[in-house]
Design an enzyme around this catalytic site. Structure first.
Site, PDB file in Angstrom:
ATOM      1  N   MET A   1       0.833  -1.220   0.000  1.00  0.00           N
ATOM      2  CA  MET A   1       0.000   0.000   0.000  1.00  0.00           C
ATOM      3  C   MET A   1       0.862   1.262   0.000  1.00  0.00           C
ATOM      4  O   MET A   1       0.865   2.018   0.963  1.00  0.00           O
ATOM      5  CB  MET A   1      -0.919  -0.039   1.241  1.00  0.00           C
TER       6      MET A   1
ATOM      7  N   GLN B   1     -10.722   3.546   0.319  1.00  0.00           N
ATOM      8  CA  GLN B   1     -10.289   4.792   0.966  1.00  0.00           C
ATOM      9  C   GLN B   1     -11.090   5.979   0.439  1.00  0.00           C
ATOM     10  O   GLN B   1     -11.668   6.760   1.214  1.00  0.00           O
ATOM     11  CB  GLN B   1      -8.809   5.036   0.703  1.00  0.00           C
TER      12      GLN B   1
ATOM     13  N   THR C   1       2.352   1.365   5.945  1.00  0.00           N
ATOM     14  CA  THR C   1       1.691   2.547   5.402  1.00  0.00           C
ATOM     15  C   THR C   1       1.235   3.392   6.576  1.00  0.00           C
ATOM     16  O   THR C   1       0.874   2.850   7.629  1.00  0.00           O
ATOM     17  CB  THR C   1       0.475   2.173   4.535  1.00  0.00           C
ATOM     18  N   ASN C   2       1.257   4.706   6.407  1.00  0.00           N
ATOM     19  CA  ASN C   2       0.738   5.592   7.448  1.00  0.00           C
ATOM     20  C   ASN C   2      -0.793   5.628   7.426  1.00  0.00           C
ATOM     21  O   ASN C   2      -1.447   5.471   8.458  1.00  0.00           O
ATOM     22  CB  ASN C   2       1.274   7.014   7.244  1.00  0.00           C
ATOM     23  N   THR C   3      -1.364   5.821   6.246  1.00  0.00           N
ATOM     24  CA  THR C   3      -2.800   6.062   6.131  1.00  0.00           C
ATOM     25  C   THR C   3      -3.633   4.933   6.715  1.00  0.00           C
ATOM     26  O   THR C   3      -4.629   5.172   7.414  1.00  0.00           O
ATOM     27  CB  THR C   3      -3.190   6.276   4.659  1.00  0.00           C
TER      28      THR C   3
ATOM     29  N   CYS D   1       3.958   9.787   4.708  1.00  0.00           N
ATOM     30  CA  CYS D   1       3.464   8.804   3.755  1.00  0.00           C
ATOM     31  C   CYS D   1       4.687   8.000   3.346  1.00  0.00           C
ATOM     32  O   CYS D   1       5.749   8.580   3.069  1.00  0.00           O
ATOM     33  CB  CYS D   1       2.821   9.477   2.541  1.00  0.00           C
TER      34      CYS D   1
END
Length: 241
Positions: free
Chosen positions: A10, A52, A83-85, A196
């Protein structure tokens, strides 16, 4: 050495640096031909990206929870979401597994505090820059995150999805990021978080007059240290707020 479960893809462009950085950290710590014990579950990012932008975080969380369970069944002793999100859905993943999840924002906050900074710029997807799940996590550690204005956030977000996640690093996009970083500094940022995991593919320390904290490398090193050290030795301590 404990086994790390990587939940990646991702995008896969930023999962590759995780594998390299974790193994480099293990080699640095142990020397010789040592490498990390890793399991990787790589999802189809097109499915996740659709969820998302549709705002269907519940379904996205279910997809990742299922993947995390598969990693645990395979022998992973900790989960690293690359992944950060998608830490946005960690509250949905954690109850589904019996292993710890090593949070990317916790690792990053600890590194920033060790460096002596408190007011930091934050770049990432719109979800990361705007939603409470990430900014609030940083604030719990006593940090004050600063984000670009709305037009700049759109530029940062677009470049991530339309270019970096596709393996494209354009000079004009690097220039745009450099300008946005400079604007954050002008508004008081003592350092900037590359929040990110793809952003480190585009900019580096030469693009900023203040330190850049690359969450990909920080998270990977944190995971490697966890695998090699008693867990309580690497857990970050939150500041009272």
């Amino acid at each position: 050495m404990r086994t790390i479960g990587l939940l990646g893809g991702m995008s896969w462009e930023s999962t590759i640096p995780y594998y390299r950085a974790i193994n480099e950290r293990v080699r640095e710590r142990l020397g010789g031909l040592h490498s990390a014990r890793l399991l990787l579950y790589s999802v189809d990012f097109a499915e996740i990206e659709t969820l998302q932008h549709r705002g269907d975080w519940n379904q996205a969380g279910q997809v990742l929870a299922d993947a995390a369970q598969a990693l645990e069944r395979a022998g992973a002793e900790a989960l690293v979401i690359c992944t950060n999100t998608m830490h946005r859905v960690l509250p949905q993943i954690e109850p589904a597994i019996g292993i710890p999840a090593l949070h990317i924002a916790d690792a990053t906050a600890q590194r920033i505090l060790e460096a002596g900074f408190t007011q930091v710029g934050l770049l990432g997807t719109r979800f990361t820059m705007e939603q409470e799940f990430y900014r609030g996590r940083l604030e719990h550690f006593g940090l004050t995150p600063l984000v670009p204005d709305d037009a700049q956030r759109e530029i940062v977000h677009r470049i991530i999805y339309d270019e970096l996640c596709r393996g494209e690093c354009r000079p004009d996009s690097r220039a745009a990021y450099r300008a946005i970083i400079a604007d954050l500094v002008a508004h008081g940022a003592q350092a900037v978080i590359l929040g990110c995991t793809e952003i480190g593919l585009l900019v580096d320390a030469s693009d900023s007059v203040v330190p850049l904290f690359d969450t990909t490398s920080i998270h990977a090193e944190y995971a490697a240290d966890w695998a090699l050290t008693a867990s309580e030795a690497v857990q970050p301590q939150r500041r009272a707020v």
